[in-house]
Design a protein around this motif. Structure first.
Motif, mmCIF file in Angstrom:
data_model
loop_
_atom_site.group_PDB
_atom_site.id
_atom_site.type_symbol
_atom_site.label_atom_id
_atom_site.label_comp_id
_atom_site.label_asym_id
_atom_site.label_seq_id
_atom_site.Cartn_x
_atom_site.Cartn_y
_atom_site.Cartn_z
ATOM 1 N N VAL A 39 29.975 -15.009 -13.582
ATOM 2 C CA VAL A 39 31.025 -16.022 -13.451
ATOM 3 C C VAL A 39 32.261 -15.462 -12.756
ATOM 4 C CG1 VAL A 39 32.579 -17.545 -14.737
ATOM 5 C CG2 VAL A 39 30.188 -17.340 -15.427
ATOM 6 N N ASP A 64 26.055 -17.667 -26.374
ATOM 7 C CA ASP A 64 26.792 -18.785 -25.783
ATOM 8 C C ASP A 64 28.084 -19.046 -26.546
ATOM 9 O OD1 ASP A 64 26.096 -20.258 -28.035
ATOM 10 O OD2 ASP A 64 24.772 -21.625 -26.989
ATOM 11 N N LYS A 77 27.815 -14.919 -22.670
ATOM 12 C CA LYS A 77 28.261 -13.546 -22.471
ATOM 13 C C LYS A 77 27.127 -12.593 -22.817
ATOM 14 C CE LYS A 77 32.363 -12.320 -23.767
ATOM 15 N NZ LYS A 77 33.551 -11.919 -24.549
ATOM 16 N N LYS A 120 24.426 -20.559 -20.228
ATOM 17 C CA LYS A 120 25.668 -19.859 -19.912
ATOM 18 C C LYS A 120 26.142 -19.104 -21.142
ATOM 19 C CE LYS A 120 30.357 -20.652 -18.271
ATOM 20 N NZ LYS A 120 31.326 -21.650 -17.818
ATOM 21 N N GLU A 149 30.347 -12.648 -18.389
ATOM 22 C CA GLU A 149 29.944 -14.046 -18.551
ATOM 23 C C GLU A 149 28.975 -14.367 -17.419
ATOM 24 O OE1 GLU A 149 30.786 -16.632 -20.661
ATOM 25 O OE2 GLU A 149 31.984 -15.330 -21.945
ATOM 26 N N ILE A 150 27.827 -14.974 -17.760
ATOM 27 C CA ILE A 150 26.838 -15.304 -16.737
ATOM 28 C C ILE A 150 26.341 -16.737 -16.894
ATOM 29 C CG2 ILE A 150 26.053 -12.910 -16.553
ATOM 30 C CD1 ILE A 150 23.422 -13.940 -17.981
ATOM 31 N N ILE A 151 25.744 -17.237 -15.830
ATOM 32 C CA ILE A 151 25.033 -18.513 -15.833
ATOM 33 C C ILE A 151 23.660 -18.241 -15.227
ATOM 34 C CG2 ILE A 151 24.932 -20.868 -14.940
ATOM 35 C CD1 ILE A 151 27.974 -20.732 -14.608
ATOM 36 N N PHE A 161 20.582 -14.775 -12.178
ATOM 37 C CA PHE A 161 21.819 -15.250 -12.808
ATOM 38 C C PHE A 161 23.022 -14.968 -11.935
ATOM 39 C CE2 PHE A 161 21.028 -10.971 -14.367
ATOM 40 C CZ PHE A 161 22.255 -10.346 -14.279
#
Length: 85
Positions: A63, A45, A32, A30, A15-17, A60
């Motif tokens: 998470v 998303d 995966k 945000k 999972e990233i932002i 990025f």
């Protein structure tokens, strides 16, 4: 000149932002990571929308760990990065 540390692990499933992006519409996105190529990340998303992001235009945060990664440090094939070549 210092060599930047490259993220040596598999990114698919993380999972990233997106914290910094040259495209303002990508910033804050945000989701995966569902696929990775030499120069792109495919992110899905929470509602199922998929977006292809160019690695060299984003920074990025993962998470789970809070680690920030500059996408331009990942520009090579995932299998080459993981093997350390």
């Amino acid at each position: 000149m210092s060599k930047e540390q490259v993220y040596p692990y598999e990114l698919i499933g993380q999972e990233i932002i997106v914290v910094i992006a040259t495209n303002k519409f990508d910033q804050g996105f945000k989701g995966k990571i569902i696929d990775e190529t030499k120069s792109t990340l495919l992110i899905e998303d929470e509602v199922g929308r998929v977006r292809k992001l160019l690695k060299n235009t984003i920074t990025f945060k993962i998470v789970q760990t809070g680690q920030e990664i500059k996408g331009k440090t990942l520009i090579r094939r995932p299998e080459e990065r993981i093997k350390g070549k």
